[in-house]
Design a protein around this motif. Structure first.
Motif, PDB file in Angstrom:
ATOM      1  N   GLN A   1      -2.950  -4.605   3.773  1.00 34.49           N
ATOM      2  CA  GLN A   1      -3.657  -3.633   4.569  1.00 34.49           C
ATOM      3  C   GLN A   1      -3.950  -4.315   5.843  1.00 34.49           C
ATOM      4  OE1 GLN A   1      -5.763  -1.838   0.892  1.00 34.49           O
ATOM      5  NE2 GLN A   1      -6.067  -0.387   2.804  1.00 34.49           N
TER       6      GLN A   1
ATOM      7  N   THR B   1      -2.153   4.903   3.157  1.00 34.47           N
ATOM      8  CA  THR B   1      -3.166   4.064   2.917  1.00 34.47           C
ATOM      9  C   THR B   1      -3.607   3.554   4.583  1.00 34.47           C
ATOM     10  OG1 THR B   1      -2.420   3.554   0.719  1.00 34.47           O
ATOM     11  CG2 THR B   1      -4.012   2.169   1.959  1.00 34.47           C
TER      12      THR B   1
ATOM     13  N   PHE C   1     -10.101  -3.923   1.108  1.00 33.09           N
ATOM     14  CA  PHE C   1      -8.781  -4.114   1.536  1.00 33.09           C
ATOM     15  C   PHE C   1      -7.938  -4.986   0.908  1.00 33.09           C
ATOM     16  CE2 PHE C   1     -10.651  -1.025   4.583  1.00 33.09           C
ATOM     17  CZ  PHE C   1      -9.662  -0.630   5.390  1.00 33.09           C
TER      18      PHE C   1
ATOM     19  N   PRO D   1       0.839  -1.224   0.070  1.00 30.90           N
ATOM     20  CA  PRO D   1      -0.080  -0.112  -0.037  1.00 30.90           C
ATOM     21  C   PRO D   1       0.804   1.298  -0.013  1.00 30.90           C
ATOM     22  CG  PRO D   1      -0.226  -0.956   1.957  1.00 30.90           C
ATOM     23  CD  PRO D   1       0.710  -2.080   1.050  1.00 30.90           C
TER      24      PRO D   1
ATOM     25  N   LEU E   1      -4.643   1.061   7.217  1.00 29.88           N
ATOM     26  CA  LEU E   1      -4.480  -0.236   7.777  1.00 29.88           C
ATOM     27  C   LEU E   1      -5.181  -0.556   8.967  1.00 29.88           C
ATOM     28  CD1 LEU E   1      -0.633   0.320   8.186  1.00 29.88           C
ATOM     29  CD2 LEU E   1      -1.754  -0.310   6.094  1.00 29.88           C
TER      30      LEU E   1
END
Length: 506
Positions: free
Chosen positions: A82, A10, A78, A6, A12
């Motif tokens: 992530q 981004t 996702f 990612p 998580l």
């Protein structure tokens, strides 16, 4: 940067599969700041679902699976990189945990890692120290459903981290099984807790720290009770705990218990939590425990973020890389030989599976770490050193690694030589089979412990078959290696999992 890593900033996600509650946290880390985006919690009581033989009951398993299905809905969109899901004490104990993990991963749509108690403690400290930074030497305490973690540290660095098999659920189930509060029940619960914690009296003595923090559910619940009743400002004190216990005894039963801010879902386990907190204060001379801002779920996100930063070449590093280097030093590994084996094995694996991130990327890293450690068994004995290696890799304290990951690496280490039948179950996974073939071929090619040109033997994959081109000139110069390669081809033929074909060119 690999396509599945990612981009910075981004969101998580972490899933903390605790013994009492399952929690989902989604957060963003940017410029050293932690911003929560979403938080979901569900009381699952997985720890209350272990039967007398240590098996997780189907009823408890279904509660957990239903929760994970709900989390999966929130995590739609996702990427695998992530998300990180970790399971703690109940699944460390459950004898049928592997069955549950298969079903749990299918429900969640992401892998689930069982982490050791010390790894849980390290991650708890990572969360607390990031969200509540301080250079003051501190004691962090996290009381879970079936385990209690204690960590000493300052700044971002934990100095000592331990986990003890006692928690609010396990104590409540044993000493307040029918919901009745008695003086003898509290006394026995404190004795049982003290018996687990006694070995830590010197290591965590009051002189080792200047402030004590309580992380997660139990400490937070008791802090809110004391603040709501006006007993303290939310600081947990021995006097405040005495007051709480007196309220329980006056109520006589959990159904009659009325404490300010205490939620219904925490009532059945508050007795065990109070007994454990009282024992900690008494045994370790703690006069005040302040509620901490961070916990395991934040630590998991921070650790995942740091792994991504390491993959991007940023400062810091993946804790697992640091751990492997430390273990090489500890067990006096021949670094040059480990590097030779690693270079050959990774080249073979890349040819077979490609250089990718995601699952294959993590498999590649597991193979690299196993190569780095594949000879640590020599520190025990040259005889059957692969078996000693497998035991050490599977059981050594290895910060950053989950128990699940250590088990996979231990299987690889066990399979580096000898027959393949001993790994029949693991070899049902094709990715593992290619990891193992790459490791075994690398060990054979590097067995003389000298420089190896891994390009001389051309390797390619054809479906579930590997073809190794062996030039005649090379074979004439390396008859012993050729002999080992022929034996290896026969071993894979007998296994029926993959095939290894030697193309001995004229």
């Amino acid at each position: 940067m690999p396509h599945s890593l990612p981009s910075p900033g981004t969101p998580l996600a972490s899933i903390d599969m605790g013994s009492n509650s399952f929690r989902l946290e989604i957060a963003q880390l940017q410029q050293g700041r932690y911003r929560r985006i979403a938080y979901l919690k569900q009381t699952v009581r997985l720890g209350g679902g272990l039967d007398a033989n240590g098996y997780l009951t189907e009823e408890a398993a279904q509660r957990g699976l239903e929760c994970l299905r709900g989390f999966a809905q929130r995590l739609q969109g996702f990427m695998p990189s992530q998300v990180r899901a970790v399971a703690t004490q109940t699944l460390r104990e459950a004898r049928n945990r592997d069955d549950f993990l298969v079903r749990g991963e299918a429900a969640l749509g992401h892998p689930i890692e069982v982490i050791s108690g010390r790894e849980e403690a390290r991650l708890i400290y990572a969360g607390v120290s990031f969200l509540q930074p301080s250079e003051v030497p501190r004691l962090v305490i996290d009381i879970g459903g079936r385990s209690t973690e204690m960590i000493l540290g300052s700044g971002r660095t934990p100095r000592l981290a331990e986990s003890f098999k006692t928690g609010s659920v396990s104590l409540s189930m044993r000493w307040f099984p029918d919901g009745r509060y008695t003086e003898d029940g509290f006394r026995q619960a404190q004795i049982a807790a003290g018996a687990e914690l006694e070995e830590a009296l010197e290591s965590f003595a009051a002189g080792q720290w200047q402030e004590a923090l309580g992380s997660s559910g139990t400490a937070g619940a008791v802090s809110q009770i004391l603040a709501g009743a006006g007993i303290t400002d939310g600081t947990i004190t021995p006097e405040g705990l005495d007051w709480c216990i007196r309220q329980c005894l006056a109520a006589g039963h959990v159904d009659a218990l009325s404490l300010p801010t205490l939620r219904e879902d925490r009532k059945p386990i508050i007795g065990g939590g109070l007994a454990l907190l009282h024992t900690l204060c008494t045994h370790f001379g703690i006069q005040a425990i302040r509620p901490a801002k961070g916990a395991l779920r934040q630590g998991v996100i921070i650790d995942l973020h740091e792994r991504h930063e390491a993959a991007r070449g940023q400062a810091g590093g993946d804790m697992r890389d640091l751990t492997v280097t430390a273990l090489q030093r500890r067990f006096n590994v021949d670094i040059a030989q480990a590097s030779r084996v690693g270079d050959v094995a990774l080249a073979l694996f890349d040819t077979a599976c490609g250089q990718t991130d995601g699952d294959d990327g993590e498999a590649r890293r597991e193979l690299a770490w196993t190569c780095a450690l594949h000879e640590i068994g020599l520190s025990v004995s040259h005889h059957d050193h692969h078996r000693h290696c497998a035991y050490l890799v599977g059981h050594v304290d290895a910060p950053g690694f989950s128990q699940s990951q250590q088990r996979r690496m231990a299987d690889l280490a066990l399979g580096q030589r000898g027959g393949l039948r001993k790994l029949e179950a693991a070899l049902s996974g094709e990715r593992f089979a290619w990891q193992l073939m790459a490791l075994r071929l690398a060990v054979i090619q590097c067995h003389a412990r000298g420089l190896v040109d891994g390009q001389l033997l051309a390797f390619r994959r054809d479906g579930r078959q590997a073809r190794l081109r062996v030039p005649r000139a090379w074979a004439d110069q390396h008859p012993r290696t050729l002999h080992l390669l022929r034996d290896e081809a026969e071993a894979w033929e007998r296994s029926g999992v993959l095939r290894l074909r030697l193309d001995e060119a004229a």
